[in-house]
Design an enzyme around this catalytic site. Structure first.
Site, PDB file in Angstrom:
ATOM      1  N   CYS A   2      90.844 -13.162  83.896  1.00  0.00           N
ATOM      2  CA  CYS A   2      90.162 -13.117  85.168  1.00  0.00           C
ATOM      3  C   CYS A   2      90.903 -13.185  86.340  1.00  0.00           C
ATOM      4  O   CYS A   2      91.952 -13.970  86.318  1.00  0.00           O
ATOM      5  CB  CYS A   2      88.892 -13.784  85.177  1.00  0.00           C
ATOM      6  SG  CYS A   2      87.857 -13.715  83.881  1.00  0.00           S
ATOM      7  N   ARG A  27      94.949  -8.811  84.403  1.00  0.00           N
ATOM      8  CA  ARG A  27      94.336 -10.084  83.840  1.00  0.00           C
ATOM      9  C   ARG A  27      93.093 -10.119  83.528  1.00  0.00           C
ATOM     10  O   ARG A  27      92.531 -10.844  82.642  1.00  0.00           O
ATOM     11  CB  ARG A  27      94.281 -11.029  85.230  1.00  0.00           C
ATOM     12  CG  ARG A  27      95.447 -11.600  85.775  1.00  0.00           C
ATOM     13  CD  ARG A  27      95.274 -12.513  86.855  1.00  0.00           C
ATOM     14  NE  ARG A  27      94.746 -13.881  86.570  1.00  0.00           N
ATOM     15  CZ  ARG A  27      95.451 -14.893  86.104  1.00  0.00           C
ATOM     16  NH1 ARG A  27      96.846 -14.912  86.265  1.00  0.00           N
ATOM     17  NH2 ARG A  27      95.063 -16.123  85.596  1.00  0.00           N
ATOM     18  N   TRP A  75      87.533 -10.690  82.518  1.00  0.00           N
ATOM     19  CA  TRP A  75      87.918 -10.219  81.057  1.00  0.00           C
ATOM     20  C   TRP A  75      86.900 -11.301  80.556  1.00  0.00           C
ATOM     21  O   TRP A  75      86.911 -12.641  80.693  1.00  0.00           O
ATOM     22  CB  TRP A  75      89.184 -10.742  80.691  1.00  0.00           C
ATOM     23  CG  TRP A  75      89.688 -10.556  79.443  1.00  0.00           C
ATOM     24  CD1 TRP A  75      90.202  -9.394  79.137  1.00  0.00           C
ATOM     25  CD2 TRP A  75      89.718 -11.479  78.506  1.00  0.00           C
ATOM     26  NE1 TRP A  75      90.634  -9.446  77.630  1.00  0.00           N
ATOM     27  CE2 TRP A  75      90.140 -10.764  77.252  1.00  0.00           C
ATOM     28  CE3 TRP A  75      89.213 -12.909  78.217  1.00  0.00           C
ATOM     29  CZ2 TRP A  75      90.446 -11.249  75.735  1.00  0.00           C
ATOM     30  CZ3 TRP A  75      89.535 -13.285  76.955  1.00  0.00           C
ATOM     31  CH2 TRP A  75      89.795 -12.797  75.860  1.00  0.00           C
ATOM     32  N   ASN A  99      87.488 -18.043  87.497  1.00  0.00           N
ATOM     33  CA  ASN A  99      88.579 -17.887  86.500  1.00  0.00           C
ATOM     34  C   ASN A  99      88.458 -19.128  85.625  1.00  0.00           C
ATOM     35  O   ASN A  99      88.646 -20.447  86.314  1.00  0.00           O
ATOM     36  CB  ASN A  99      89.955 -17.745  87.182  1.00  0.00           C
ATOM     37  CG  ASN A  99      91.063 -17.505  86.307  1.00  0.00           C
ATOM     38  OD1 ASN A  99      90.819 -16.969  85.263  1.00  0.00           O
ATOM     39  ND2 ASN A  99      92.182 -17.712  86.775  1.00  0.00           N
ATOM     40  N   GLY A 100      88.596 -19.058  84.130  1.00  0.00           N
ATOM     41  CA  GLY A 100      88.726 -20.004  83.442  1.00  0.00           C
ATOM     42  C   GLY A 100      87.387 -20.131  82.744  1.00  0.00           C
ATOM     43  O   GLY A 100      86.533 -19.174  82.343  1.00  0.00           O
ATOM     44  N   GLU A 460     107.275  -8.617  65.916  1.00  0.00           N
ATOM     45  CA  GLU A 460     107.133  -8.339  67.134  1.00  0.00           C
ATOM     46  C   GLU A 460     106.972  -6.853  67.238  1.00  0.00           C
ATOM     47  O   GLU A 460     106.135  -6.257  68.062  1.00  0.00           O
ATOM     48  CB  GLU A 460     108.287  -8.836  68.003  1.00  0.00           C
ATOM     49  CG  GLU A 460     108.157  -8.372  69.514  1.00  0.00           C
ATOM     50  CD  GLU A 460     107.377  -9.073  70.340  1.00  0.00           C
ATOM     51  OE1 GLU A 460     106.452  -9.616  69.697  1.00  0.00           O
ATOM     52  OE2 GLU A 460     106.954  -8.383  71.387  1.00  0.00           O
ATOM     53  N   LYS A 464     103.462  -5.213  68.729  1.00  0.00           N
ATOM     54  CA  LYS A 464     103.324  -4.111  69.758  1.00  0.00           C
ATOM     55  C   LYS A 464     102.873  -2.940  69.463  1.00  0.00           C
ATOM     56  O   LYS A 464     101.938  -2.413  70.364  1.00  0.00           O
ATOM     57  CB  LYS A 464     105.014  -3.998  70.143  1.00  0.00           C
ATOM     58  CG  LYS A 464     105.272  -3.613  71.537  1.00  0.00           C
ATOM     59  CD  LYS A 464     105.571  -4.833  72.453  1.00  0.00           C
ATOM     60  CE  LYS A 464     104.724  -5.999  72.210  1.00  0.00           C
ATOM     61  NZ  LYS A 464     104.871  -7.275  72.954  1.00  0.00           N
ATOM     62  N   GLU A 467      98.950  -3.587  69.110  1.00  0.00           N
ATOM     63  CA  GLU A 467      98.138  -3.989  70.399  1.00  0.00           C
ATOM     64  C   GLU A 467      97.841  -2.722  71.361  1.00  0.00           C
ATOM     65  O   GLU A 467      96.969  -2.677  72.179  1.00  0.00           O
ATOM     66  CB  GLU A 467      99.045  -5.245  71.240  1.00  0.00           C
ATOM     67  CG  GLU A 467      99.893  -5.136  71.938  1.00  0.00           C
ATOM     68  CD  GLU A 467     100.329  -6.465  72.770  1.00  0.00           C
ATOM     69  OE1 GLU A 467     101.332  -6.630  72.509  1.00  0.00           O
ATOM     70  OE2 GLU A 467      99.493  -7.089  73.438  1.00  0.00           O
ATOM     71  N   HIS A 483     103.794  -9.855  46.639  1.00  0.00           N
ATOM     72  CA  HIS A 483     102.761 -11.122  46.149  1.00  0.00           C
ATOM     73  C   HIS A 483     101.340 -10.600  46.520  1.00  0.00           C
ATOM     74  O   HIS A 483     100.306 -11.802  46.567  1.00  0.00           O
ATOM     75  CB  HIS A 483     103.046 -12.374  46.629  1.00  0.00           C
ATOM     76  CG  HIS A 483     104.406 -12.787  46.046  1.00  0.00           C
ATOM     77  ND1 HIS A 483     104.550 -13.366  44.957  1.00  0.00           N
ATOM     78  CD2 HIS A 483     105.702 -12.856  46.659  1.00  0.00           C
ATOM     79  CE1 HIS A 483     105.771 -13.495  44.431  1.00  0.00           C
ATOM     80  NE2 HIS A 483     106.774 -13.122  45.655  1.00  0.00           N
ATOM     81  N   LYS A 577      96.644 -10.094  80.405  1.00  0.00           N
ATOM     82  CA  LYS A 577      97.903 -10.549  80.564  1.00  0.00           C
ATOM     83  C   LYS A 577      98.258 -12.193  80.245  1.00  0.00           C
ATOM     84  O   LYS A 577      99.075 -12.540  79.534  1.00  0.00           O
ATOM     85  CB  LYS A 577      98.441 -10.132  81.884  1.00  0.00           C
ATOM     86  CG  LYS A 577      99.841 -10.423  81.878  1.00  0.00           C
ATOM     87  CD  LYS A 577     100.691  -9.807  81.199  1.00  0.00           C
ATOM     88  CE  LYS A 577     102.153  -9.793  81.318  1.00  0.00           C
ATOM     89  NZ  LYS A 577     102.929  -9.205  80.146  1.00  0.00           N
TER      90      LYS A 577
HETATM   91  C1  F6R Z   1     101.825  -9.464  73.528  1.00  0.00           C
HETATM   92  C2  F6R Z   1     101.746 -10.319  74.287  1.00  0.00           C
HETATM   93  C3  F6R Z   1     101.149 -11.757  74.094  1.00  0.00           C
HETATM   94  C4  F6R Z   1     101.743 -12.968  75.000  1.00  0.00           C
HETATM   95  C5  F6R Z   1     100.974 -14.231  74.735  1.00  0.00           C
HETATM   96  C6  F6R Z   1     101.913 -15.358  75.246  1.00  0.00           C
HETATM   97  O1  F6R Z   1     102.643  -8.381  73.835  1.00  0.00           O
HETATM   98  O2  F6R Z   1     101.952 -10.233  75.531  1.00  0.00           O
HETATM   99  O3  F6R Z   1     101.302 -11.943  72.790  1.00  0.00           O
HETATM  100  O4  F6R Z   1     103.017 -13.200  74.521  1.00  0.00           O
HETATM  101  O5  F6R Z   1      99.753 -14.009  75.104  1.00  0.00           O
HETATM  102  O6  F6R Z   1     101.678 -15.244  76.801  1.00  0.00           O
HETATM  103  P1  F6R Z   1     102.580 -16.117  77.628  1.00  0.00           P
HETATM  104  O7  F6R Z   1     104.039 -15.737  77.177  1.00  0.00           O
HETATM  105  O8  F6R Z   1     102.246 -15.823  79.038  1.00  0.00           O
HETATM  106  O9  F6R Z   1     102.344 -17.737  77.241  1.00  0.00           O
END
Ligand code: F6R
Length: 582
Positions: A2, A27, A75, A99-100, A460, A464, A467, A483, A577
């Site tokens: 948020c 956010r 969010w 927010n929170g 990773e 990517k 997501e 396995h 984010k």
């Molecule tokens: C994936 C992604 C998330 C962040 C995770 C940690 O693309 O962006 O998995 O890496 O939420 O976020 P930070 O780095 O801000 O602690």
């Protein structure tokens, strides 16, 4: 999660707040709302969907003239994303954005209902508004303070009272919140990016601080006491938060990678000793979430090669585990935002246990940067796309530099010089990425395999892809597939094999053959040419730099696949984010 913004000043608050919300949209973006206040009335407008939907609604509404307001992009955590649950929430004379998470919301709601308060929404936010309303007897600051003693959890609130048309209130408890300082105007926001168009001056707030904001003055209180907070100046530019002509922030951010890596090389290649000395520790714990955790897995392999005992763990697990600390342990917290709730909790656990902590973060003013013993900034500039790209890459790069501190390794230094240029060439191979995207876009399931760092990179790449393109994808250590998971391989299932580590290359290839013989279609990504029809050869560099020339290709493949599937690349569904809730 948020984003909140508040404004008080001579400008039209609608313009300031909407512009700010657009910068905060990363956010959270399932609903949004705005509250405006003048001497006579308060007006609240909410809408489901994007900020542009709210903007449209405002255009079609008779807006009151005013000089202050608060706004929110949501969010959802408590209750569905609908208009009733969207912020701002109003109870009695109190209107607020949040927010929170209020952890004891259910319990408080029951108590307040017994006292006759009627709730409209399913949110924890409305409970905060109701509680302040309950305590309000003409003195807002007092009511906020009383409520904050009862509210549990992490939150930041921006608050307006019906009785005051020249004062805006805020409180910060754990969740990020800063004050923006302009000429005859003030702001509150959860991210400075929301107000950089208006001012670069800001004030950081500590935990439990209450803010009283007027057009031409602001006051910060800790309990009864007013405290002095220095006005700081941000060096971030407006340009940093624009897309630079790219269709998506994610593409712009990937394209920045060579320049950012180059900047880090220039900063550290002759000054490695300015980095913290991790080799003086007997044990290292690396903790993070999502991609930051996957970066940590690469760090583990780097540091173990230096003879250090390393554990790498997901922050949401670490915080609740009975972690055993050696007498000489360093805990490394990796976080782009520096505000991820679980990573903050893990850091505080280490701090409470008197361990040295090292933050590898992007945001200098963030909680993790501020509360760790040591900090190394990844200097990725603002990352706006929800899926991290450049920040992840710089996290890996910093881990590489930390592992090489104090070593004289000519090959490493030589390869460093080539790296930005090689990375640029790699990113430019868009024809290849688009061709792979054509093959991936109709797949239901995709697998990635690799060993050691090739496995960490697979994780990773797989994250990517899933997501942003919503294709189900899993990454496995190459030897583990047989396995159980191998039963999912069917005729035509795409399996990526990452094969950059010569020491175990043959093993991974054997595992790839196992899936090919069960119908899998292989996509080989490695340093040595292979006999596979679909192969992408990356330059062979020092093993501590190799991920920098592999993961960007996986990012690109995910990007073009998502584009082909018409997905919302910068704002994938259900995500936000900065995950500031547990
Ligand atoms: C994936 C992604 C998330 C962040 C995770 C940690 O693309 O962006 O998995 O890496 O939420 O976020 P930070 O780095 O801000 O602690």
């Amino acid at each position: 999660m948020c984003g909140i913004i508040g404004y008080i000043g001579d400008k039209n608050p609608v313009d300031v707040l909407i512009k700010g919300l657009k910068n905060l949209e990363y956010r959270g973006y399932d609903s949004a709302g705005i509250a405006l206040k003048n001497e006579e009335e308060i007006q609240i407008i909410k809408s489901v969907g994007k900020i542009s939907d709210l903007e449209e609604k405002i255009k079609n509404t008779n807006i009151i003239s005013s000089h202050m307001g608060i706004a929110h992009t949501r969010w959802a955590t408590h209750g569905k994303p609908n208009e009733i649950n969207a912020h701002p929430h109003k109870v009695g004379k109190i209107t607020l954005v949040h927010n929170g998470i209020i952890e004891n919301a259910e319990e408080l709601k029951r108590e307040l209902q017994e006292k006759g308060i009627v709730f409209q929404s399913d949110t924890d936010t409305e409970v905060a508004a109701a509680l302040i309303h309950f305590y309000y007897q003409g003195n807002m600051k007092e009511a906020i303070e009383k409520a904050s003693k009862v509210l549990k959890g992490s939150y930041a609130l921006g608050i307006i009272c019906d009785d005051e048309s020249d004062t805006l209130y805020a409180i910060r408890k754990e969740s990020p919140l800063i004050i923006g300082v302009g000429e005859n105007e003030h702001f509150i926001t959860s991210d400075i990016g929301a107000i950089l168009n208006e001012t670069k001056k800001y004030v950081l707030l500590g935990k439990d601080e209450v803010v009283v904001l007027k057009k031409d003055e602001f006051h910060v209180y800790q309990g009864e006491n007013e405290i002095h907070r220095e006005i700081l100046e941000s060096s971030a530019s407006e340009e940093e938060i624009s897309k630079h002509g790219y269709e998506h922030y994610m593409m712009k951010e990937m394209m920045e990678e060579p320049v950012l890596i180059n900047q880090m090389i220039e900063k550290y290649q002759n000054h490695m000793e300015s980095l913290p000395d991790i080799k003086k520790y007997k044990t290292i714990h690396i903790v993070g979430c999502g991609s930051a955790y996957y970066a940590g897995m690469i760090g583990k392999n780097f540091f173990e090669e230096e003879g250090i005992k390393v554990e790498v763990e997901i922050a949401s697990e670490y915080r609740y585990r009975n972690v055993i600390y050696d007498e000489n342990t360093l805990v490394i917290l990796i976080s782009q935002s520096g505000e991820t709730a679980d990573t903050i909790a893990a850091m505080r656990k280490a701090n409470e246990n008197h361990q040295d902590t090292l933050a590898i973060v992007n945001v200098e003013s963030s909680t993790i940067a501020r509360e760790c013993t040591y900090q190394v900034l990844i200097e990725a500039n603002k990352e706006i796309a929800v899926a991290t790209t450049k920040a992840y890459l710089l996290q890996v790069f910093v881990l590489s530099l930390l592992s090489m501190r104090g070593k004289q390794d000519e090959k490493y230094l030589e390869d460093l010089h080539q790296l930005p240029q090689q990375l640029k060439v790699l990113l430019d191979k868009t024809g290849y990425y688009k061709r792979i995207a054509d093959q991936l876009c109709n797949q239901e399931h995709v697998f990635f395999i690799g060993r050691k760092n090739d496995y960490a990179m697979s994780l990773e790449g797989s994250l990517k892809l899933k997501e942003i393109s919503y294709i189900h994808s899993e990454a496995y250590p190459a030897g583990e597939l047989k396995h159980g998971t191998i039963s999912l391989i069917e005729e035509g299932t795409i399996v990526f094999a990452i094969v950059t580590d010569d020491t175990i290359q043959d093993k991974t290839i054997s595992n790839l053959e196992e899936v090919i013989s069960r119908g899998a279609k292989p996509i080989y990504i490695g340093c040595n040419a292979s006999s596979y029809e679909e192969q992408f050869i990356v330059p062979k560099v020092h093993s501590r730099l190799q991920p920098i020339l592999v993961v960007p290709a996986l990012q690109m493949i995910a990007y073009f696949t998502a584009q082909k599937r018409g997905c919302n690349i910068d704002q994938p569904k259900n995500l936000a984010k900065s995950v500031t809730v547990e």
